[in-house]
Design a protein around this motif. Structure first.
Motif, PDB file in Angstrom:
ATOM      1  N   MET A  39      82.515  95.489   6.043  1.00 39.07           N
ATOM      2  CA  MET A  39      81.309  94.895   5.456  1.00 39.07           C
ATOM      3  C   MET A  39      80.181  94.757   6.478  1.00 39.07           C
ATOM      4  SD  MET A  39      83.098  91.858   3.205  1.00 39.07           S
ATOM      5  CE  MET A  39      81.539  91.191   2.625  1.00 39.07           C
ATOM      6  N   SER A  40      80.468  95.055   7.736  1.00 39.05           N
ATOM      7  CA  SER A  40      79.515  94.894   8.837  1.00 39.05           C
ATOM      8  C   SER A  40      79.022  93.452   8.959  1.00 39.05           C
ATOM      9  CB  SER A  40      78.323  95.843   8.666  1.00 39.05           C
ATOM     10  OG  SER A  40      78.758  97.177   8.680  1.00 39.05           O
ATOM     11  N   VAL A  41      79.976  92.525   8.860  1.00 42.14           N
ATOM     12  CA  VAL A  41      79.680  91.107   9.046  1.00 42.14           C
ATOM     13  C   VAL A  41      80.723  90.511   9.983  1.00 42.14           C
ATOM     14  CG1 VAL A  41      78.609  90.859   6.763  1.00 42.14           C
ATOM     15  CG2 VAL A  41      81.050  90.374   7.035  1.00 42.14           C
ATOM     16  N   LYS A  42      80.480  89.285  10.400  1.00 41.56           N
ATOM     17  CA  LYS A  42      81.453  88.594  11.234  1.00 41.56           C
ATOM     18  C   LYS A  42      82.612  88.101  10.371  1.00 41.56           C
ATOM     19  CE  LYS A  42      78.154  87.058  14.682  1.00 41.56           C
ATOM     20  NZ  LYS A  42      77.611  85.931  15.431  1.00 41.56           N
ATOM     21  N   PRO A  43      83.802  87.993  10.961  1.00 40.63           N
ATOM     22  CA  PRO A  43      84.955  87.482  10.212  1.00 40.63           C
ATOM     23  C   PRO A  43      84.699  86.105   9.585  1.00 40.63           C
ATOM     24  CG  PRO A  43      85.709  88.476  12.250  1.00 40.63           C
ATOM     25  CD  PRO A  43      84.198  88.450  12.302  1.00 40.63           C
ATOM     26  N   ALA A  44      83.878  85.290  10.231  1.00 41.13           N
ATOM     27  CA  ALA A  44      83.575  83.966   9.687  1.00 41.13           C
ATOM     28  C   ALA A  44      82.889  84.059   8.328  1.00 41.13           C
ATOM     29  CB  ALA A  44      82.706  83.179  10.663  1.00 41.13           C
ATOM     30  N   VAL A  45      82.096  85.107   8.125  1.00 42.15           N
ATOM     31  CA  VAL A  45      81.422  85.301   6.836  1.00 42.15           C
ATOM     32  C   VAL A  45      82.457  85.605   5.756  1.00 42.15           C
ATOM     33  CG1 VAL A  45      79.790  86.741   5.561  1.00 42.15           C
ATOM     34  CG2 VAL A  45      79.268  86.047   7.901  1.00 42.15           C
ATOM     35  N   VAL A  46      83.407  86.454   6.057  1.00 38.51           N
ATOM     36  CA  VAL A  46      84.467  86.783   5.106  1.00 38.51           C
ATOM     37  C   VAL A  46      85.279  85.524   4.797  1.00 38.51           C
ATOM     38  CG1 VAL A  46      86.563  88.146   4.714  1.00 38.51           C
ATOM     39  CG2 VAL A  46      84.576  89.194   5.815  1.00 38.51           C
ATOM     40  N   ARG A  48      84.286  82.469   4.940  1.00 39.71           N
ATOM     41  CA  ARG A  48      83.448  81.583   4.113  1.00 39.71           C
ATOM     42  C   ARG A  48      83.441  82.054   2.668  1.00 39.71           C
ATOM     43  NH1 ARG A  48      80.594  77.408   2.991  1.00 39.71           N
ATOM     44  NH2 ARG A  48      78.391  77.470   2.491  1.00 39.71           N
ATOM     45  N   ILE A  49      83.313  83.354   2.443  1.00 39.35           N
ATOM     46  CA  ILE A  49      83.347  83.898   1.083  1.00 39.35           C
ATOM     47  C   ILE A  49      84.676  83.560   0.416  1.00 39.35           C
ATOM     48  CG2 ILE A  49      83.430  86.040  -0.264  1.00 39.35           C
ATOM     49  CD1 ILE A  49      81.453  87.218   1.844  1.00 39.35           C
ATOM     50  N   ILE A  50      85.746  83.781   1.131  1.00 39.84           N
ATOM     51  CA  ILE A  50      87.078  83.500   0.593  1.00 39.84           C
ATOM     52  C   ILE A  50      87.205  82.017   0.251  1.00 39.84           C
ATOM     53  CG2 ILE A  50      89.539  83.407   1.172  1.00 39.84           C
ATOM     54  CD1 ILE A  50      89.026  86.007   2.833  1.00 39.84           C
ATOM     55  N   GLY A  61      82.214  75.604 -10.593  1.00 39.87           N
ATOM     56  CA  GLY A  61      80.907  75.026 -10.299  1.00 39.87           C
ATOM     57  C   GLY A  61      80.468  75.110  -8.859  1.00 39.87           C
ATOM     58  N   VAL A  62      81.338  75.512  -7.982  1.00 41.44           N
ATOM     59  CA  VAL A  62      81.021  75.556  -6.556  1.00 41.44           C
ATOM     60  C   VAL A  62      79.929  76.578  -6.269  1.00 41.44           C
ATOM     61  CG1 VAL A  62      81.935  76.051  -4.250  1.00 41.44           C
ATOM     62  CG2 VAL A  62      83.306  74.750  -5.882  1.00 41.44           C
ATOM     63  N   LEU A  63      80.056  77.766  -6.842  1.00 37.11           N
ATOM     64  CA  LEU A  63      79.071  78.807  -6.579  1.00 37.11           C
ATOM     65  C   LEU A  63      77.702  78.419  -7.131  1.00 37.11           C
ATOM     66  CD1 LEU A  63      81.200  82.006  -7.236  1.00 37.11           C
ATOM     67  CD2 LEU A  63      80.640  80.936  -5.059  1.00 37.11           C
ATOM     68  N   SER A  64      77.692  77.804  -8.282  1.00 40.78           N
ATOM     69  CA  SER A  64      76.433  77.335  -8.862  1.00 40.78           C
ATOM     70  C   SER A  64      75.788  76.287  -7.966  1.00 40.78           C
ATOM     71  CB  SER A  64      76.688  76.756 -10.258  1.00 40.78           C
ATOM     72  OG  SER A  64      75.499  76.231 -10.791  1.00 40.78           O
ATOM     73  N   ASP A  65      76.601  75.375  -7.461  1.00 42.58           N
ATOM     74  CA  ASP A  65      76.090  74.336  -6.551  1.00 42.58           C
ATOM     75  C   ASP A  65      75.523  74.954  -5.281  1.00 42.58           C
ATOM     76  OD1 ASP A  65      76.924  72.479  -8.401  1.00 42.58           O
ATOM     77  OD2 ASP A  65      78.701  71.855  -7.264  1.00 42.58           O
TER      78      ASP A  65
END
Length: 77
Positions: A39-46, A48-50, A61-65
């Motif tokens: 994804m050409s991102v840092k592991p911390a970004v992955v 966080r997404i997870i 509701g988390v994503l909406s928030d």
């Protein structure tokens, strides 16, 4: 302290579980690193997404928030 055969077997089973857990953690870390590279991102970004997806699946509701917070921050900058 004397350990009977049953106790020894239980301890051995726990040691095996701990080793399996270490191996699973290593495999998970490797998978995250590989995906981050793709994804050409840092592991911390992955990670966080997870984490966000897990929270969304657990309670919703988390994503909406998060979108609301980001939109508010965007209005400030």
């Amino acid at each position: 302290m004397h350990l009977d055969n049953s106790t020894k077997k239980s301890l051995e089973a726990i040691l095996n579980q701990k080793e399996e857990l270490r191996e699973a953690k290593t495999a998970l870390k490797d998978s995250i690193n590989k995906l981050a590279e793709e994804m050409s991102v840092k592991p911390a970004v992955v990670t966080r997404i997870i984490g966000l997806v897990e929270k969304e699946r657990a309670k919703g509701g988390v994503l909406s928030d998060e979108r609301d917070v980001l939109e508010a921050a965007g209005e400030i900058v």
